[in-house]
Design a protein around this motif. Structure first.
Motif, PDB file in Angstrom:
ATOM      1  N   LYS A 153       0.689  -1.101  -0.030  1.00  0.00           N
ATOM      2  CA  LYS A 153      -0.089   0.033   0.020  1.00  0.00           C
ATOM      3  C   LYS A 153       0.777   1.227  -0.271  1.00  0.00           C
ATOM      4  N   ALA A 154       2.238   1.159   0.463  1.00  0.00           N
ATOM      5  CA  ALA A 154       2.766   2.346   0.700  1.00  0.00           C
ATOM      6  C   ALA A 154       3.437   2.601  -0.639  1.00  0.00           C
ATOM      7  N   GLY A 155       3.509   1.828  -1.633  1.00  0.00           N
ATOM      8  CA  GLY A 155       4.224   2.061  -2.928  1.00  0.00           C
ATOM      9  C   GLY A 155       5.196   1.331  -3.022  1.00  0.00           C
ATOM     10  N   VAL A 156       5.719   0.329  -2.418  1.00  0.00           N
ATOM     11  CA  VAL A 156       7.062  -0.324  -2.613  1.00  0.00           C
ATOM     12  C   VAL A 156       6.876  -1.193  -3.750  1.00  0.00           C
ATOM     13  N   ASP A 157       7.873  -1.097  -4.773  1.00  0.00           N
ATOM     14  CA  ASP A 157       7.831  -2.016  -5.858  1.00  0.00           C
ATOM     15  C   ASP A 157       8.225  -3.327  -6.161  1.00  0.00           C
ATOM     16  N   PHE A 158       8.955  -3.822  -5.031  1.00  0.00           N
ATOM     17  CA  PHE A 158       9.240  -5.162  -5.013  1.00  0.00           C
ATOM     18  C   PHE A 158       9.678  -5.488  -3.347  1.00  0.00           C
ATOM     19  N   VAL A 159       9.204  -6.869  -3.222  1.00  0.00           N
ATOM     20  CA  VAL A 159       9.426  -7.178  -1.701  1.00  0.00           C
ATOM     21  C   VAL A 159      10.195  -8.587  -1.766  1.00  0.00           C
ATOM     22  N   THR A 160      11.178  -8.619  -1.050  1.00  0.00           N
ATOM     23  CA  THR A 160      11.814  -9.926  -0.744  1.00  0.00           C
ATOM     24  C   THR A 160      10.854 -10.883   0.175  1.00  0.00           C
ATOM     25  N   VAL A 161      10.455 -12.028  -0.077  1.00  0.00           N
ATOM     26  CA  VAL A 161       9.563 -12.882   0.720  1.00  0.00           C
ATOM     27  C   VAL A 161      10.237 -14.060   0.649  1.00  0.00           C
ATOM     28  N   HIS A 162      10.595 -14.726   2.050  1.00  0.00           N
ATOM     29  CA  HIS A 162      11.191 -15.876   2.133  1.00  0.00           C
ATOM     30  C   HIS A 162      10.147 -16.983   2.076  1.00  0.00           C
ATOM     31  N   CYS A 163       9.630 -17.415   1.161  1.00  0.00           N
ATOM     32  CA  CYS A 163       8.469 -18.464   1.281  1.00  0.00           C
ATOM     33  C   CYS A 163       9.118 -19.880   0.959  1.00  0.00           C
ATOM     34  N   GLY A 164      10.459 -19.970   0.426  1.00  0.00           N
ATOM     35  CA  GLY A 164      10.714 -21.300   0.233  1.00  0.00           C
ATOM     36  C   GLY A 164      11.434 -22.002   1.448  1.00  0.00           C
ATOM     37  N   ILE A 165      11.479 -21.346   2.908  1.00  0.00           N
ATOM     38  CA  ILE A 165      12.001 -21.935   3.874  1.00  0.00           C
ATOM     39  C   ILE A 165      10.780 -22.664   4.705  1.00  0.00           C
ATOM     40  N   THR A 166      11.097 -24.210   4.653  1.00  0.00           N
ATOM     41  CA  THR A 166       9.958 -24.838   5.334  1.00  0.00           C
ATOM     42  C   THR A 166      10.324 -25.389   6.325  1.00  0.00           C
ATOM     43  N   LYS A 167       9.262 -26.114   7.337  1.00  0.00           N
ATOM     44  CA  LYS A 167       9.620 -26.882   8.363  1.00  0.00           C
ATOM     45  C   LYS A 167      10.866 -27.875   8.022  1.00  0.00           C
ATOM     46  N   ASP A 168      10.659 -28.579   7.154  1.00  0.00           N
ATOM     47  CA  ASP A 168      11.203 -29.644   6.763  1.00  0.00           C
ATOM     48  C   ASP A 168      12.854 -29.295   6.393  1.00  0.00           C
ATOM     49  N   LEU A 169      12.924 -28.492   5.674  1.00  0.00           N
ATOM     50  CA  LEU A 169      14.178 -27.818   5.516  1.00  0.00           C
ATOM     51  C   LEU A 169      14.944 -27.417   6.529  1.00  0.00           C
ATOM     52  N   ILE A 170      14.161 -26.689   7.359  1.00  0.00           N
ATOM     53  CA  ILE A 170      14.903 -26.379   8.661  1.00  0.00           C
ATOM     54  C   ILE A 170      15.562 -27.273   9.366  1.00  0.00           C
ATOM     55  N   ASN A 171      15.017 -28.437   9.419  1.00  0.00           N
ATOM     56  CA  ASN A 171      15.408 -29.626  10.088  1.00  0.00           C
ATOM     57  C   ASN A 171      16.549 -30.256   9.350  1.00  0.00           C
ATOM     58  N   LYS A 172      16.383 -30.346   8.086  1.00  0.00           N
ATOM     59  CA  LYS A 172      17.798 -30.615   7.408  1.00  0.00           C
ATOM     60  C   LYS A 172      18.953 -29.821   7.597  1.00  0.00           C
ATOM     61  N   VAL A 173      18.824 -28.381   7.835  1.00  0.00           N
ATOM     62  CA  VAL A 173      19.802 -27.436   7.971  1.00  0.00           C
ATOM     63  C   VAL A 173      20.450 -27.914   9.430  1.00  0.00           C
ATOM     64  N   LYS A 174      19.425 -28.247  10.420  1.00  0.00           N
ATOM     65  CA  LYS A 174      20.115 -28.393  11.644  1.00  0.00           C
ATOM     66  C   LYS A 174      21.171 -29.872  11.594  1.00  0.00           C
ATOM     67  N   ASN A 175      20.645 -30.785  10.610  1.00  0.00           N
ATOM     68  CA  ASN A 175      21.302 -32.006  10.440  1.00  0.00           C
ATOM     69  C   ASN A 175      22.513 -31.808   9.411  1.00  0.00           C
ATOM     70  N   SER A 176      22.839 -30.824   8.790  1.00  0.00           N
ATOM     71  CA  SER A 176      23.927 -30.584   7.895  1.00  0.00           C
ATOM     72  C   SER A 176      25.164 -30.373   8.399  1.00  0.00           C
ATOM     73  N   ASN A 177      26.115 -30.126   7.438  1.00  0.00           N
ATOM     74  CA  ASN A 177      27.626 -29.728   8.120  1.00  0.00           C
ATOM     75  C   ASN A 177      27.966 -28.409   7.690  1.00  0.00           C
ATOM     76  N   ARG A 178      26.957 -27.361   7.750  1.00  0.00           N
ATOM     77  CA  ARG A 178      27.184 -26.079   7.331  1.00  0.00           C
ATOM     78  C   ARG A 178      27.932 -25.594   8.553  1.00  0.00           C
ATOM     79  N   ILE A 179      28.807 -24.536   8.191  1.00  0.00           N
ATOM     80  CA  ILE A 179      29.360 -23.947   9.248  1.00  0.00           C
ATOM     81  C   ILE A 179      28.910 -22.620   9.700  1.00  0.00           C
ATOM     82  N   MET A 180      28.200 -21.942   8.851  1.00  0.00           N
ATOM     83  CA  MET A 180      27.484 -20.761   8.995  1.00  0.00           C
ATOM     84  C   MET A 180      26.131 -20.778   9.326  1.00  0.00           C
ATOM     85  N   GLY A 181      25.508 -22.039   8.868  1.00  0.00           N
ATOM     86  CA  GLY A 181      24.076 -22.274   9.224  1.00  0.00           C
ATOM     87  C   GLY A 181      23.198 -21.010   8.407  1.00  0.00           C
ATOM     88  N   ILE A 182      22.477 -20.434   9.003  1.00  0.00           N
ATOM     89  CA  ILE A 182      21.539 -19.336   8.242  1.00  0.00           C
ATOM     90  C   ILE A 182      22.138 -17.912   8.472  1.00  0.00           C
TER      91      ILE A 182
END
Length: 424
Positions: A153-182
């Protein structure tokens, strides 16, 4: 009616005509790109920004992030940064403010510059929840959706929306070998919310409603990569690619509704993986415009990450990325100041130009030839005019006065161009 729906009908809107003229491309090519979803024109029906085309066959565009935080907030400072960014070539501005006066910052920026403006609405939802409910994780789905609608409504032209982060995916991140995580701030808001509430991401569950908002205001959705790698070690891993697969499905749903959509990408990526990342995104996301942060090609350059980003950005653009988010020398260290913004924008402009030359984008090669002719003719003023930063080369030239115009202090009388010219 969205720009995409107008294009599907074959209608030439003022925005489509403007982009065609700016790009030097036949208007029918813009219509085809919009209709297929390969091009977007972020332009809110309530906004005042000039039309900018992003996507296949167009000049690589660059975005400059600015914004306050709770640790450092000066509305006038952010406005000045926006002005400097646009002066040196930023095609869009994203306001990432999270300070108490975030609404004032956004309003002031929108009143000052005429380029498309982007935001991350989950920040507003998180700030509001922190102020009224005690913590970011106490926000609910209505808070998140309300923030998207408020900014539309304020007139912003584009918005970032994090729609691809799912509950299942967060569990996979927890069990991954990532150093930095999110490392995505918006992604971390949602990941923390999912972990606390043990429920599915409201932005994923309510994507159809988000599409309704985007359609009503013709807001372009920028599908955020909440699981982008924050270091080279984490690049191109399973969580990153799995999120991308989800985003590809969401791209299809947006196009079915006539909603403009682009996809965000990494991040910190080794040089040898950049092209593969672009190719995978373009395949999975059906050639949706790709908006990349960097990519940064080494983690060992704090203070110089505008350079690591420009290296990766050039390769990404040459490989098919359409939109580069700048990185400043202050990345990972502090809120950028005005000089940081200038350096970040110019570094990204260099990367975009290098990519456009490789892609054969209209006008890129011609600009290079024009500069070569100016150098051959010792036409210093023309060189400065063509440069991304006219001021710096002008000052370099003036550091030591030379009476003869056809030389500089590097070679002097032994200038290669002069020697050959005078002996032919």
């Amino acid at each position: 009616m969205t720009q995409m729906k107008e294009a599907l009908k074959g209608n030439i809107t003022d925005e489509i005509k403007s982009v065609a003229e700016t790009e030097g491309i036949d208007v029918q090519n813009i219509i085809k790109g919009l209709a297929s979803g390969r091009i977007v024109i972020p332009k809110n029906i309530n906004g005042k920004s000039r039309p900018v085309g992003i996507g296949k066959g167009l000049k690589t565009k660059i975005n400059a992030n600015i914004g306050s935080s709770s640790e450092l907030e000066k509305v006038e400072w952010e406005v000045e940064k926006a002005k400097v960014a646009v002066k040196y070539g930023a095609d869009t501005i994203m306001d990432l403010s999270t300070g108490p006066e975030y609404e004032k910052v956004l309003k002031a920026i929108m009143e000052t510059v005429n380029v498309p403006i982007g935001t991350v609405p989950i920040y507003e939802a998180g700030i509001t929840a922190s102020n009224t409910k005690g913590a970011v994780v106490n926000m609910d789905g209505d808070d998140m959706l309300r923030a998207i609608e408020n900014q539309a409504k304020a007139g912003v032209d584009f918005v970032t929306v994090h729609c691809g982060i799912t509950k299942d995916l967060i569990n996979k991140v927890k069990n991954s070998n990532r150093i930095m995580g999110i490392v995505s701030r918006g992604g971390s808001f949602l990941a923390a919310w999912i972990l606390k509430n043990q429920e599915e991401n409201p932005l994923f569950k309510n994507y159809d409603y988000i599409l309704e908002i985007a359609e009503e205001y013709d807001v372009t959705l920028s599908l955020g990569d909440g699981l982008r790698p924050g270091c080279l070690h984490d690049a191109s891993d399973v969580p990153q690619i799995q999120e991308l697969v989800t985003l590809g499905e969401l791209v299809g749903k947006a196009r079915d509704k006539g909603v403009q959509v682009m996809v965000e990408g990494p991040g910190h990526v080794p040089i040898n993986q950049i092209k593969a990342n672009i190719d995978i995104q373009k395949t999975i996301c059906k050639d949706a415009p790709f908006y990349v942060l960097g990519p940064l090609v080494t983690d060992l350059a704090p203070g110089y990450d505008h350079i690591t980003s420009a290296i990766g950005g050039a390769i990404a653009a040459a490989s098919g990325a359409d939109f580069l988010c700048y990185v400043t020398p202050a990345e990972h260290l502090a809120i950028p100041n005005i000089d940081d913004v200038k350096e970040g924008v110019i570094a990204s402009k260099i990367a975009a130009e290098a990519g456009d030359i490789a892609k054969g984008v209209n006008g890129a090669w011609e600009r290079e030839v024009e500069m070569a002719v100016a150098r051959k003719n010792f036409d210093w003023q023309k060189q400065f005019e063509l440069a991304f930063d006219e001021e710096k080369p002008t000052k370099c030239r003036e550091r030591k006065h030379i009476s003869e115009q056809d030389m500089c202090t590097m070679c002097g009388e032994f200038c290669a161009l002069r020697l050959v010219r005078d002996n032919i």
